[in-house]
Design a protein around this motif. Structure first.
Motif, PDB file in Angstrom:
ATOM      1  N   LYS A   1       0.893  -1.113   0.060  1.00  0.00           N
ATOM      2  CA  LYS A   1       0.118  -0.035  -0.054  1.00  0.00           C
ATOM      3  C   LYS A   1       0.836   1.192   0.145  1.00  0.00           C
ATOM      4  O   LYS A   1       0.498   2.143  -0.584  1.00  0.00           O
ATOM      5  N   SER A   2       1.861   1.170   0.874  1.00  0.00           N
ATOM      6  CA  SER A   2       2.745   2.567   0.719  1.00  0.00           C
ATOM      7  C   SER A   2       3.328   2.614  -0.538  1.00  0.00           C
ATOM      8  O   SER A   2       3.485   3.993  -0.836  1.00  0.00           O
TER       9      SER A   2
ATOM     10  N   SER B   1       2.363   1.715  -3.454  1.00  0.00           N
ATOM     11  CA  SER B   1       1.533   1.961  -4.313  1.00  0.00           C
ATOM     12  C   SER B   1       0.940   3.681  -4.260  1.00  0.00           C
ATOM     13  O   SER B   1       0.917   4.377  -5.227  1.00  0.00           O
ATOM     14  N   ASP B   2       0.728   4.025  -2.865  1.00  0.00           N
ATOM     15  CA  ASP B   2       0.271   5.245  -2.462  1.00  0.00           C
ATOM     16  C   ASP B   2       1.501   6.368  -3.131  1.00  0.00           C
ATOM     17  O   ASP B   2       1.163   7.558  -3.454  1.00  0.00           O
TER      18      ASP B   2
END
Length: 631
Positions: free
Chosen positions: A381-382, A384-385
């Protein structure tokens, strides 16, 4: 720096070729499709050209100067050159080259390239095809990136200074001129002079007590890549665990460390039962001062370890199992380039988990695997963000980037779950035999992703008549994110934590349920707290787990993120103290990252960082400067 005038035309031509080669390495390297034939890897993070000439053995003679914070040394490399070789190229960064000779006493002509922020400087030395050795006299820079010089006050004993190195990934070139690529192996011997009150250790054969002269000799008979070169100098003591293992640490903590690692020999024996003999003779652990930037570093024969694993209950020793596993995965079979980093770490996490299962049971290992999956999902997630979804692939493309950028949970945990997927789909017994043969057949060799795929495919086809489909490799190795085929660890102990969490959210008292919880259960509890907590809930959960008062670095770090997120100020003083006196990047990055999400938090983070930065190693500073806008 003075550049030697080179009169011979061939070297001018070669230097020109070298310059072009260095430039081309910085270009974006195209991804190799899965179906392409395996080829010898080109290491984009090294200036060396091993096809022309490569190192074979290092004779290193050095003197460590704590007053000036430099190492003065002579590196004599035994080399092997091709039939038409006219130069050998080394990697350097920040070194002052004083003199170079070839063979016995012939003064050599050499050229240093223009400095590169990541790669440093290529050192091209004129040779003949018959040249057998190159001797480089040099000294390091006080700011050498691999070296951390600690004052007496920064150590546990407060009486003597300390020096340690961290060579991975490409920092060895800042303290030894070398061919700084994981694909190039060499043996070495050394003579190191240090102040008589201190003990010197290396990733080699080591003394167990200090001598009166301060002169120590070392030998590494097994070939290693440069990132496994290591040196530590300090007021150190030794305690034996078994005939082939023991603990080095500062005298004030060596007893505590030896108690914590009492199962060290059991780990070694368990690992051998799983995947074959330990091939490095001894396995010792050195517990470093708190500024060490990693949990551990798998230097052969002498693992470097952070003091943050000294929890007092032996609950964090899986880190030692991880570094021990590297004695097979990484040290024995090594990723050929840093784009293939997952081959080192994915196998190691898998092996670590199997060691812990063998010693402490399936459910214990499943708790570790569950925490790894939680960490992996957060990392994906990190990235991708942050618009770096390509970094969630196992096969990396680190062209024009520091290979340290690839040190994420992707290589470790996605690599682990990829291998676990193969195990679960086709049977553990089959996978165990594959891993054992993989280590045996490739011992002291390097491996690329493109060579690994046909290796495992051929093995499964020939040994078991099982076809591993293209989709498996496409999804896991060349695909972004987490494949839907990812295993889901099952832990009955974590199920009990989840049930207690449900009761806590409903306002029920759960104190009797938590009395026997270990570090892993508390981490699972903290990781599943609600996205925001009221002041009353924060106070209640802190009283329940005694998190702010905890001396366990894993728990304090996880709780610190929650406390910062919800502005639980009673924890701030402890968090500040932790940040100032802990250098492990795994803990620093989440805490500082959480602080800077608000303007007030960023001011506090910068104030803490100003106090803490002198205590951090370059590896941590390099990441934190970027995060906090100081680069």
């Amino acid at each position: 720096m003075k550049i030697s005038l080179i009169s011979k035309l061939p070297l001018f031509l070669a230097a020109g070729v070298l310059s072009i080669a260095c430039q081309s390495k910085k270009e974006t390297a195209p991804e190799t499709p899965m179906t392409s034939a395996p080829a010898k890897a080109t290491d984009i993070h090294s200036n060396a050209d091993p096809k022309e000439a490569r190192v074979k053995h290092l004779h290193w003679k050095a003197a460590v100067d704590f007053d000036e914070q430099v190492i003065r040394a002579t590196a004599t490399w035994e080399i092997e050159a091709s039939a038409d070789a006219d130069l050998i190229t080394f990697d350097t960064k920040g070194l002052t080259i004083e003199k170079i000779q070839t063979d016995t006493d012939t003064t050599a002509e050499y050229r240093l390239s223009e400095p590169d922020a990541i790669l440093g400087q290529a050192l091209a030395v004129l040779i003949q095809p018959t040249t057998k050795s190159v001797t480089i006299q040099y000294r390091t820079n006080p700011g050498a990136e691999a070296l951390q010089w600690l004052s007496a006050q920064q150590t546990a004993g407060k009486k003597q200074p300390f020096l340690f190195t961290q060579s991975q990934a490409i920092l060895a070139r800042s303290w030894v001129p070398c061919q700084d690529s994981p694909g190039i192996r060499f043996t070495y011997d050394a003579e190191v002079t240090v102040p008589p009150a201190l003990l010197a250790l290396m990733s080699a054969s080591n003394p167990e007590t200090r001598n009166k002269t301060g002169v120590y000799t070392f030998e590494m008979k097994q070939p290693i890549p440069s990132y496994l070169l290591a040196l530590a100098v300090g007021d150190l003591s030794f305690k034996s665990i078994s005939p082939r293992s023991g603990i080095y640490a500062e005298s004030s903590i060596v007893g505590k460390a030896a108690w914590e690692f009492a199962d060290l020999e059991k780990m070694i024996a368990g690992a051998e039962e799983l995947y074959g003999p330990y091939q490095w003779e001894r396995y010792d652990v050195l517990v470093l001062p708190p500024s060490f930037p990693f949990g551990g570093m798998e230097n052969p024969r002498l693992t470097f370890a952070t003091p943050t694993i000294l929890s007092g209950d032996r609950s964090l020793t899986s880190l030692i199992a991880h570094e021990l596993a590297h004695s097979w995965s990484g040290n024995l079979v090594t990723n050929a380039t840093w784009n293939d980093f997952w081959l080192n770490e994915g196998f190691t996490v898998y092996f670590e988990t199997r060691i812990m299962e063998k010693l402490y049971g399936r459910d214990y290992a499943e708790m570790l695997a569950s925490l790894s999956l939680q960490e992996l999902k957060e990392e994906i997630k990190s990235l991708s963000d942050a618009e770096h979804p390509a970094d969630t692939k196992l096969k990396l493309n680190l062209a024009s980037r520091n290979p340290d950028d690839g040190v994420t949970a992707i290589a470790y945990n996605k690599g682990y779950f990829f291998l676990r997927t193969i195990e679960e789909q086709n049977g553990r017994d089959k996978f165990d035999q594959f891993v054992k043969d993989y280590f045996t057949q490739n011992a002291f060799k390097v491996m690329t992703t493109e060579a690994f795929i046909p290796f495992i495919r051929d093995y499964y086809q020939k040994q078991y008549n099982i076809t591993l489909n293209d989709s498996l490799f496409e999804e896991w190795i060349f695909g972004e994110g987490l494949p839907i085929s990812c295993a889901q660890p099952q832990s009955t102990r974590f199920d009990a934590v989840d049930a207690a969490m449900t009761q806590w959210k409903a306002g029920q008292k759960i104190e009797p349920l938590v009395t026997s919880w270990t570090t892993h259960e508390w981490l699972h509890f903290i990781n599943h707290l609600p996205d925001s907590l009221t002041p009353a809930q924060l106070k209640d959960v802190d009283a329940l787990g005694h998190f702010t008062a905890s001396g366990n670095a894993e728990i304090l770090s996880a709780w610190g993120v929650i406390a910062i997120r919800d502005q639980y100020t009673p924890a701030y003083a402890k968090i500040e103290d932790f940040l100032i006196h802990t250098g492990r990047r795994k803990f620093l990055m989440p805490l500082y990252s959480e602080f800077i999400k608000s303007e007030e938090g960023k001011k506090l983070a910068l104030a803490i960082y100003a106090k803490a930065r002198p205590n951090y190693h370059f590896v941590a500073v390099n990441s934190l400067d970027k995060l906090l806008g100081r680069s």
